[in-house]
Design a protein around this motif. Structure first.
Motif, mmCIF file in Angstrom:
data_model
loop_
_atom_site.group_PDB
_atom_site.id
_atom_site.type_symbol
_atom_site.label_atom_id
_atom_site.label_comp_id
_atom_site.label_asym_id
_atom_site.label_seq_id
_atom_site.Cartn_x
_atom_site.Cartn_y
_atom_site.Cartn_z
ATOM 1 N N GLU A 279 3.711 -5.606 34.299
ATOM 2 C CA GLU A 279 2.445 -6.280 34.592
ATOM 3 C C GLU A 279 1.403 -6.029 33.521
ATOM 4 O OE1 GLU A 279 -0.074 -3.176 37.279
ATOM 5 O OE2 GLU A 279 1.387 -4.386 38.394
ATOM 6 N N PHE A 280 0.678 -7.099 33.182
ATOM 7 C CA PHE A 280 -0.479 -7.037 32.303
ATOM 8 C C PHE A 280 -1.674 -7.358 33.208
ATOM 9 C CE2 PHE A 280 3.276 -7.966 29.918
ATOM 10 C CZ PHE A 280 3.156 -7.239 28.742
ATOM 11 N N ASP A 281 -2.152 -6.321 33.874
ATOM 12 C CA ASP A 281 -3.056 -6.459 35.011
ATOM 13 C C ASP A 281 -4.519 -6.452 34.555
ATOM 14 O OD1 ASP A 281 -4.160 -6.545 37.511
ATOM 15 O OD2 ASP A 281 -2.911 -4.949 38.335
ATOM 16 N N THR A 282 -5.284 -7.445 35.041
ATOM 17 C CA THR A 282 -6.702 -7.550 34.678
ATOM 18 C C THR A 282 -7.614 -7.347 35.878
ATOM 19 O OG1 THR A 282 -6.622 -9.964 34.957
ATOM 20 C CG2 THR A 282 -6.183 -9.094 32.754
ATOM 21 N N SER A 283 -7.074 -6.806 36.955
ATOM 22 C CA SER A 283 -7.901 -6.492 38.119
ATOM 23 C C SER A 283 -7.606 -5.069 38.573
ATOM 24 C CB SER A 283 -7.633 -7.467 39.271
ATOM 25 O OG SER A 283 -6.301 -7.319 39.746
ATOM 26 N N MET A 284 -8.583 -4.459 39.207
ATOM 27 C CA MET A 284 -8.433 -3.084 39.672
ATOM 28 C C MET A 284 -8.313 -3.077 41.185
ATOM 29 S SD MET A 284 -10.909 0.195 39.048
ATOM 30 C CE MET A 284 -10.550 1.785 39.788
ATOM 31 N N ASP A 285 -7.183 -2.591 41.689
ATOM 32 C CA ASP A 285 -6.955 -2.471 43.118
ATOM 33 C C ASP A 285 -6.647 -1.008 43.416
ATOM 34 O OD1 ASP A 285 -6.169 -2.572 45.773
ATOM 35 O OD2 ASP A 285 -5.080 -4.467 45.546
ATOM 36 N N THR A 286 -7.599 -0.327 44.034
ATOM 37 C CA THR A 286 -7.420 1.098 44.295
ATOM 38 C C THR A 286 -6.264 1.366 45.249
ATOM 39 O OG1 THR A 286 -9.088 0.930 46.068
ATOM 40 C CG2 THR A 286 -9.854 1.608 43.876
ATOM 41 N N ASN B 294 -7.771 0.886 36.174
ATOM 42 C CA ASN B 294 -8.888 0.016 35.817
ATOM 43 C C ASN B 294 -8.396 -1.428 35.836
ATOM 44 O OD1 ASN B 294 -7.349 -0.246 33.486
ATOM 45 N ND2 ASN B 294 -8.726 0.964 32.211
ATOM 46 N N GLY B 295 -9.222 -2.330 35.342
ATOM 47 C CA GLY B 295 -8.847 -3.733 35.271
ATOM 48 C C GLY B 295 -8.346 -4.146 33.908
ATOM 49 N N ASN B 296 -7.712 -3.216 33.207
ATOM 50 C CA ASN B 296 -7.215 -3.498 31.853
ATOM 51 C C ASN B 296 -6.052 -2.555 31.561
ATOM 52 O OD1 ASN B 296 -7.336 -4.805 29.252
ATOM 53 N ND2 ASN B 296 -8.340 -2.985 28.437
ATOM 54 N N HIS B 297 -4.920 -2.779 32.229
ATOM 55 C CA HIS B 297 -3.797 -1.845 32.088
ATOM 56 C C HIS B 297 -2.467 -2.591 32.107
ATOM 57 C CE1 HIS B 297 -4.222 -2.271 36.509
ATOM 58 N NE2 HIS B 297 -2.897 -2.140 36.515
ATOM 59 N N VAL B 298 -1.436 -1.897 31.621
ATOM 60 C CA VAL B 298 -0.053 -2.373 31.647
ATOM 61 C C VAL B 298 0.741 -1.407 32.518
ATOM 62 C CG1 VAL B 298 2.046 -2.749 30.294
ATOM 63 C CG2 VAL B 298 -0.156 -3.475 29.387
#
Length: 357
Positions: A145-152, A158-162
């Motif tokens: 995943e190249f995730d641009t949202s943060m879901d605790t 954060n909203g910028n992670h792989v």
């Protein structure tokens, strides 16, 4: 003394050896899509699901539209296996793709490996469009995943992670993309390389901005045995995206993939050799066509090896001959040697008779 261009011959020897090693690695499946022109060739290779569509005359595929709860998927039509061949060897793969994600806070993009039974045309508009059927398939779903949202709830940093997901949206391993000074949803084109080595059981993910070279150090390196994960089950590869509660759009500009079998003699030894030991099998009756292909392949490989051996022998022989010719016998100067001698006078005294003086 005549000089001998050893470096030139050494280069050819190294080149030939490298060529034989390269030929020994067989490509079982590969494709490269630099454009996405709609047509017979495109439709026979790639399937689009959901909101995914070809735009800009085939220069890209827009997976999600600029609307809330948009989701789409691009899947390569031909299924693959991570155990292949008659000897059931583990398979390695490499994939590269360029993409962009608009600045909105959507779900981003995911490279996916899905079992054939996964509902490819079913979406719910969230979590990369993977939620339907994900829990039912268990750990047999792989997503990078190249995730641009943060879901605790999912443990996102954060909203910028792989992250690497195995049957769950909670990543088994995650890395902050800000650590390499990149922003996934900057709207700019990015490049990603995902490589799996069946010999080391390592999955690596690399990421760079447009115009940069492939990074030497992976962003993520994760140990996993894909051949054990799916056995001989067929799977599909592709990319999936969803906009979530935003109007985020995700586009793919190019995509290439290669699946290859690495010969056993090129593999490093596994951590537990007993796990990968092949059980004895009953003899298999080969078909006539398969036997002919094997004989032809054996002749070609044998001829190549013979040519390489002959070249090496002639190379060594040429070196030895040139060395013999280069040896010149050493001449020593001949000078007359003078010997000194002396005359020695010997006096012999006659014996005297008794009584004579």
């Amino acid at each position: 003394m005549a000089s001998f261009p050893i470096s030139r011959y050494s280069f050819f020897v190294v080149f030939l050896v490298f060529s034989f090693v390269t030929l020994a690695v067989s490509l079982d499946l590969s494709f490269s899509l630099k454009r996405f022109d709609k047509g017979r060739n495109f439709d026979s290779k790639v399937a689009l699901f959901g909101d995914a569509e070809v735009v800009d005359g085939g220069s890209s595929v827009k997976i999600t539209r600029s609307s809330v709860s948009s989701a789409g998927r691009i899947i390569y039509r031909k299924p693959i296996r991570f155990i292949g061949g008659e000897r059931r060897k583990p398979m390695s793969f490499s994939t590269y793709f360029s993409f962009s994600i608009s600045p909105e806070d959507g779900d981003g993009l995911a490279f996916v490996v899905l079992p054939t039974g996964f509902p490819s045309d079913l979406f719910d508009g969230s979590s990369f469009g993977l939620t339907p059927g994900l829990e039912k398939r268990g750990t047999r779903v792989l997503a990078v995943e190249f995730d641009t949202s943060m879901d605790t709830k999912l443990g996102d940093p954060n909203g910028n992670h792989v992250g690497i997901d195995l049957g769950s949206l909670v990543s088994a391993q995650v890395k902050n993309v800000s650590s390499i000074n990149l922003v996934l949803n900057s709207g700019r084109k990015l490049h990603s390389w995902i490589d799996y080595d069946a010999s080391t059981k390592i999955l690596e993910v690399r990421l760079s901005k447009s115009g940069a070279v492939r990074p030497s150090v992976p962003l993520i390196s994760y140990r996993i045995d894909l051949s054990d994960m799916w056995k001989e089950e067929e799977v599909f590869v592709g990319m999936s995206s969803s906009s979530g509660n935003s109007s985020q759009t995700t586009s793919i500009y190019s995509w290439s993939f290669s699946l290859r079998t690495v010969p056993r003699w090129l593999h490093s030894q596994p951590a537990d050799p007993l796990v990968y030991t092949e059980p004895s099998k009953p003899p298999i009756i080969q078909k006539k066509g398969s036997c002919l292909l094997r004989i032809l392949a054996g002749l070609i490989f044998g001829t190549g090896c013979g040519a390489l051996a002959a070249f090496i022998v002639m190379f060594v022989w040429t070196i030895s001959v040139n060395r013999r010719q280069s040896v010149v016998p050493v001449e020593y100067p001949v000078h007359p040697v003078e010997f000194a001698y002396e005359k020695i006078k010997v006096f012999v005294q006659k014996p005297t008779k008794d009584g004579n003086k």
